[in-house]
Design an enzyme around this catalytic site. Structure first.
Site, PDB file in Angstrom:
ATOM      1  CB  CYS A   1      -0.868  -0.035   1.259  1.00  0.00           C
ATOM      2  SG  CYS A   1      -1.896   1.419   1.510  1.00  0.00           S
TER       3      CYS A   1
ATOM      4  CB  CYS B   1      -3.090   3.941  -5.446  1.00  0.00           C
ATOM      5  SG  CYS B   1      -4.385   3.037  -4.541  1.00  0.00           S
TER       6      CYS B   1
HETATM    7  N1  DGL Z   1      -3.994   0.724  -2.062  1.00  0.00           N
HETATM    8  C1  DGL Z   1      -3.602   1.835  -1.336  1.00  0.00           C
HETATM    9  C2  DGL Z   1      -2.364   2.513  -1.869  1.00  0.00           C
HETATM   10  O1  DGL Z   1      -1.563   1.886  -2.509  1.00  0.00           O
HETATM   11  C3  DGL Z   1      -4.536   2.792  -0.730  1.00  0.00           C
HETATM   12  C4  DGL Z   1      -5.940   2.941  -1.104  1.00  0.00           C
HETATM   13  C5  DGL Z   1      -6.655   3.602   0.060  1.00  0.00           C
HETATM   14  O2  DGL Z   1      -6.880   2.901   1.040  1.00  0.00           O
HETATM   15  O3  DGL Z   1      -6.950   4.776  -0.008  1.00  0.00           O
HETATM   16  O4  DGL Z   1      -2.148   3.685  -1.642  1.00  0.00           O
END
Ligand code: DGL
Length: 265
Positions: free
Chosen positions: A83, A193
């Protein structure tokens, strides 16, 4: 936490722990399975608390630490923070807390995009929090001589993937509105993301062939492989390992969605 730390006896055949605010980090898990197919993986999606990218910093840190502790209790020998938001918010804190555990985060793949010839214009799509944090600003400053870099916060985009919508008309319209002001001027897009690789095809269609797309999932998987190798923690298994999905929503549909995304062509 002290107890977890003391009981840590890392064994090379334990699973690799991977987590995200939801199902997005499965895009990184897919890369991990390509780079290290023999490893076992346990993936935790904190979908009940998603999205992270619009939450206050302290809350993201608290949730991130809780995810790491959950995975360590499940016997993880190393952690991939799949993430960008959690990495930007908490990776330094995590490294201090768990200095003996191989721990790798993900950050937007700005380097390969910015180093394309001809001073390219690069659009970085990420959560509002990622773009706001110091870690991203430092990364941007490193490459601002090489490229024109535009940070684009994309609130609302991860929610499509969380609900399993990766090709709907509503998603197309959302992306069109988001991207159309930039499409003429940009040379590349960085998917900053881990949810966004699941809508990559639609982004590609809108942006056209001229625009190159970059995603840090594979680099992160290779970095984890290096770390485990260095720590003597690569599995001795030769056959393909297993994948286990856990989700804080604890619903059958969430696990099903996880498998669907994992196997998506
Ligand atoms: N998948 C996450 C990232 O790579 C975050 C998405 C979220 O929870 O806002 O930033």
């Amino acid at each position: 936490m002290e107890e977890i730390r003391q009981n840590l006896a890392l064994d090379r055949n334990q699973p690799v722990g991977v987590f995200d605010s939801g199902v997005g980090g499965i895009s990184v898990l897919r890369e991990l399975c390509k780079v290290m197919p023999e490893e076992n993986y346990i993936y935790f999606g904190d979908s009940i608390n998603a999205p992270y990218g619009t939450k206050p910093l302290e809350e993201i840190r608290r949730l991130t630490i809780a995810n790491v502790e959950f995975l360590l209790r499940q016997g993880a020998k190393g952690i991939v923070v799949a993430c960008n938001t959690a990495t930007a918010a908490a990776v330094r804190v995590l490294r201090n807390m768990y200095p003996d555990i191989p721990l790798v985060g993900i950050e937007p793949a700005l380097k390969p995009a910015a180093l394309q010839p001809g001073h390219p214009t690069v659009l970085v799509m990420a959560t509002p929090m990622t773009i706001q944090l110091e870690k991203y600003k430092t990364l941007m400053m490193r490459y601002e001589q090489k490229a024109d870099i535009i940070g684009l916060p994309c609130p609302g985009l991860m929610e499509f993937v969380e609900t399993g919508n990766t090709d709907g008309e509503d998603l197309k319209q959302f992306l069109e509105e988001l991207l159309s002001p930039y499409l003429r001027e940009i040379d590349s897009i960085v998917l900053g993301c881990t949810h966004y690789p699941f809508v990559r095809r639609m982004i590609e269609e809108l942006a056209g062939e001229r625009v190159r797309i970059f995603d840090g999932g594979n680099g992160t998987a290779r970095e984890m492989c290096r770390r485990l190798t260095k720590a003597g923690l690569r599995t001795s298994r030769r056959e393909r390992g297993t994948v286990t999905f856990e989700n804080s929503l604890a619903k059958e549909e969430e696990i099903e969605l996880s498998w669907n995304l994992f196997q998506k062509k």
